[in-house]
Design a protein around this motif. Structure first.
Motif, mmCIF file in Angstrom:
data_model
loop_
_atom_site.group_PDB
_atom_site.id
_atom_site.type_symbol
_atom_site.label_atom_id
_atom_site.label_comp_id
_atom_site.label_asym_id
_atom_site.label_seq_id
_atom_site.Cartn_x
_atom_site.Cartn_y
_atom_site.Cartn_z
ATOM 1 N N SER A 1 0.836 -1.206 0.000
ATOM 2 C CA SER A 1 0.000 0.000 0.000
ATOM 3 C C SER A 1 0.866 1.250 0.000
ATOM 4 O O SER A 1 0.576 2.212 -0.722
ATOM 5 N N VAL A 2 1.932 1.243 0.811
ATOM 6 C CA VAL A 2 2.847 2.388 0.845
ATOM 7 C C VAL A 2 3.498 2.581 -0.518
ATOM 8 O O VAL A 2 3.593 3.706 -1.027
ATOM 9 N N VAL A 3 3.932 1.493 -1.131
ATOM 10 C CA VAL A 3 4.596 1.575 -2.443
ATOM 11 C C VAL A 3 3.621 2.118 -3.489
ATOM 12 O O VAL A 3 3.976 3.000 -4.283
ATOM 13 N N PHE A 4 2.391 1.627 -3.494
ATOM 14 C CA PHE A 4 1.421 2.103 -4.479
ATOM 15 C C PHE A 4 1.042 3.561 -4.213
ATOM 16 O O PHE A 4 0.857 4.338 -5.150
ATOM 17 N N LEU A 5 0.933 3.953 -2.950
ATOM 18 C CA LEU A 5 0.668 5.352 -2.621
ATOM 19 C C LEU A 5 1.825 6.226 -3.106
ATOM 20 O O LEU A 5 1.608 7.297 -3.682
ATOM 21 N N PHE A 6 3.048 5.763 -2.891
ATOM 22 C CA PHE A 6 4.226 6.467 -3.399
ATOM 23 C C PHE A 6 4.120 6.626 -4.919
ATOM 24 O O PHE A 6 4.370 7.706 -5.464
ATOM 25 N N GLY A 7 3.747 5.555 -5.617
ATOM 26 C CA GLY A 7 3.608 5.604 -7.074
ATOM 27 C C GLY A 7 2.571 6.612 -7.515
ATOM 28 O O GLY A 7 2.805 7.395 -8.453
ATOM 29 N N ILE A 8 1.432 6.615 -6.847
ATOM 30 C CA ILE A 8 0.366 7.562 -7.190
ATOM 31 C C ILE A 8 0.848 8.996 -6.972
ATOM 32 O O ILE A 8 0.664 9.860 -7.836
ATOM 33 N N LEU A 9 1.471 9.244 -5.827
ATOM 34 C CA LEU A 9 1.935 10.599 -5.528
ATOM 35 C C LEU A 9 3.018 11.055 -6.502
ATOM 36 O O LEU A 9 3.044 12.225 -6.912
ATOM 37 N N MET A 10 3.900 10.143 -6.894
ATOM 38 C CA MET A 10 4.927 10.499 -7.861
ATOM 39 C C MET A 10 4.289 10.834 -9.217
ATOM 40 O O MET A 10 4.704 11.788 -9.887
ATOM 41 N N MET A 11 3.284 10.082 -9.627
ATOM 42 C CA MET A 11 2.630 10.361 -10.910
ATOM 43 C C MET A 11 1.871 11.687 -10.867
ATOM 44 O O MET A 11 1.931 12.466 -11.827
ATOM 45 N N VAL A 12 1.179 11.942 -9.775
ATOM 46 C CA VAL A 12 0.489 13.232 -9.629
ATOM 47 C C VAL A 12 1.511 14.362 -9.661
ATOM 48 O O VAL A 12 1.313 15.384 -10.333
ATOM 49 N N GLY A 13 2.621 14.181 -8.931
ATOM 50 C CA GLY A 13 3.684 15.184 -8.957
ATOM 51 C C GLY A 13 4.248 15.388 -10.350
ATOM 52 O O GLY A 13 4.544 16.521 -10.753
ATOM 53 N N GLY A 14 4.392 14.317 -11.108
ATOM 54 C CA GLY A 14 4.884 14.421 -12.476
ATOM 55 C C GLY A 14 3.952 15.229 -13.357
ATOM 56 O O GLY A 14 4.384 16.103 -14.112
ATOM 57 N N VAL A 15 2.665 14.941 -13.260
ATOM 58 C CA VAL A 15 1.683 15.689 -14.063
ATOM 59 C C VAL A 15 1.705 17.164 -13.661
ATOM 60 O O VAL A 15 1.694 18.050 -14.526
ATOM 61 N N LEU A 16 1.770 17.445 -12.361
ATOM 62 C CA LEU A 16 1.796 18.840 -11.903
ATOM 63 C C LEU A 16 3.047 19.566 -12.396
ATOM 64 O O LEU A 16 2.984 20.738 -12.773
ATOM 65 N N HIS A 17 4.183 18.877 -12.382
ATOM 66 C CA HIS A 17 5.417 19.490 -12.896
ATOM 67 C C HIS A 17 5.296 19.807 -14.387
ATOM 68 O O HIS A 17 5.728 20.868 -14.843
ATOM 69 N N ILE A 18 4.730 18.897 -15.136
ATOM 70 C CA ILE A 18 4.582 19.114 -16.586
ATOM 71 C C ILE A 18 3.604 20.254 -16.863
ATOM 72 O O ILE A 18 3.863 21.120 -17.706
ATOM 73 N N VAL A 19 2.496 20.278 -16.131
ATOM 74 C CA VAL A 19 1.540 21.378 -16.291
ATOM 75 C C VAL A 19 2.215 22.702 -15.933
ATOM 76 O O VAL A 19 2.087 23.699 -16.656
ATOM 77 N N ALA A 20 2.947 22.728 -14.819
ATOM 78 C CA ALA A 20 3.643 23.948 -14.411
ATOM 79 C C ALA A 20 4.666 24.370 -15.454
ATOM 80 O O ALA A 20 4.851 25.570 -15.711
#
Length: 189
Positions: A44-63
């Motif tokens: 669960s921690v690993v998958f949460l990490f994955g989700i947060l990293m992907m959200v962060g990636g999308v936010l960085h690209i949008v920014a």
């Protein structure tokens, strides 16, 4: 005016007390379940990490394309792509991700323990320096035990998550018990 604000806060606390009790009980149950199944909790921690990293990636690209200009734009876009790759890796290789995250955690604990031990000796003339030393030794020992255990990637992250959620539940139950001892506001009377 101050009494009106205090009355409002006390009223809201008493009104929401049952929700604190419910949330506390659910978090305690969830924490115990996580502690009983450390492997699943770690995933669960690993998958949460994955989700947060992907959200962060999308936010960085949008920014990168909405906020920044010039060379900075591409730097932010590269960070976004790296975040997306890290998130994808967490989903496609969860065991390896758990190993990496657990190793990073152990290294951080070892470094943190060493820094606390050094700080303790710097604070030696002050009262209570022994607690800083004890904390540093405990942190250092925890990091060493995690690194030394070949099975730690399969349970450490889940154990930390389970303990955190368990204590959050205890915190909410303690808050609900404390609210019971606060006199009701004039609106409740």
């Amino acid at each position: 005016m101050r009494t009106v604000g205090n009355d409002l806060v006390r009223h809201q606390l008493h009104e929401n007390r049952k929700w604190y009790l419910l949330l506390g009980a659910l978090l305690i149950i969830f924490g115990v379940v996580l502690l009983a199944s450390l492997g699943m909790a770690t995933l669960s921690v690993v998958f949460l990490f994955g989700i947060l990293m992907m959200v962060g990636g999308v936010l960085h690209i949008v920014a990168a394309f909405k906020i920044f200009d010039g060379g900075y734009r591409w730097l932010w876009a590269i960070f976004g792509v790296l975040y997306l790759i890290a998130g994808y890796y967490a989903f496609t290789a969860p065991v390896q991700t758990a190993v990496v995250l657990t190793s990073l955690l152990a290294i951080a604990l070892i470094i943190g323990g060493i820094i606390r031990i050094i700080n303790a000796f710097m604070f030696k003339p002050l009262p209570g320096w022994g607690w800083t030393l004890f904390s540093g030794l405990l942190t250092l020992l925890t990091g060493i035990l995690i690194i030394a255990s070949p099975t730690s990637p399969f349970w450490v992250l889940g154990m930390f998550l389970g303990i955190d959620i368990l204590f959050q539940g205890i915190n909410y139950l303690t808050l609900a018990a404390a609210i019971r001892n606060i006199p009701p506001s004039s609106a409740d009377v």
